[in-house]
Design a protein around this motif. Sequence first.
Motif: not given
Length: 370
Positions: A186-190
Amino acid sequence: MFRHDSLVPEWFTADASTLGVALVFPMQGPAGIFGPACELCALLAAERVNRAGGILGRELRLVPVDGGGPPRQVADHVEALVDLGVVQGVTGWHISSVRQALAPRIAARVPYVYTALYEGGEHTTGVFLTSETPRGQLRPAMLLLALERRVRRWFVVGNDYVWPRRTARAAHRFARESGTAVVGEVHLPLGTHDFEPVLRRIERSGTDAVLMLLVGSDAVRFNRAFADRGLDTRCLRLSTLMDENMLMASGPSATTDLYSTAGFFASLADRNTLDFHGEYAGRYGIDAPAPGSLGESCYEGVLLLAALIGGAGTPEVPAIVATAGTVSYEGPRGLLRLHGSHVRQRIYLARADGCDFDVLTELDQPDPHP
């Protein structure tokens, strides 16, 4: 657009008695948590260089630039400083998106020493790199944890930009090498605050370990949420970007079974690190921000930039590139040399012990190749 006159620091003069260096580090955003340590470590290194006579007889002056803003805006700022002749070099810790925006615009004009751990593969002429890459940092850590902790399933949680995504891609390869698998990613916004959806996915995945590729305060919030859900008793965490400031912000109840891998830890007790800690505490006192691996990297960056310019006898990039292979410098990480444009160094695996790190071992390093 920047007004050029607004970028000129008050100390700037037109004579050749000083050599300006843009220090690009985060003053805002998730990485702002370790920005103060970056600045203090860089200033300490500049004072060391100046006590030794400066660079080519010129006083080194750091020009702080906020590297936590939008990448194009940061690049505009630094390029304007180069255009004006205010700076003759660039260094600092900032995320890869900033480096990618900045390097094409200034690297052929002034030397650029990038100090952040990154995804590997940077070969722009005039860019030199002091920190870790996945092949030398993450790969041996994953192999060792598979062997010693019997990790079989990894779940990757990262921010959504180039470093976490390319490192995650490498983690899939490293998992296969160790006979393990990545079961979720999973990649999440900064700047993410709500980690409940990804925590539910981790819980359902049955993973043994979470690879954290989160920056600064995002990692802090994730650690707290992870522990609050009780996942710290079910699977370990491994981070390639976790320093003592982030541990302290997470709190000791949120750091159980948390591992980190880096080229420097404040708890290392060899001659070079002890000298550095003595110098840092003597200059800033015991209440200063902890000089962990992320802040300390800026000390390395200033020393390498001074060595490169001093070795070439000029800040001109072609001359520096021609002589870079002969350059060495000694700092908190020991005596270091460049292999190509990358510094080769020792990498360690540590486990969190409350708000500090217990360094477990030095990791085996592959042949030089970022």
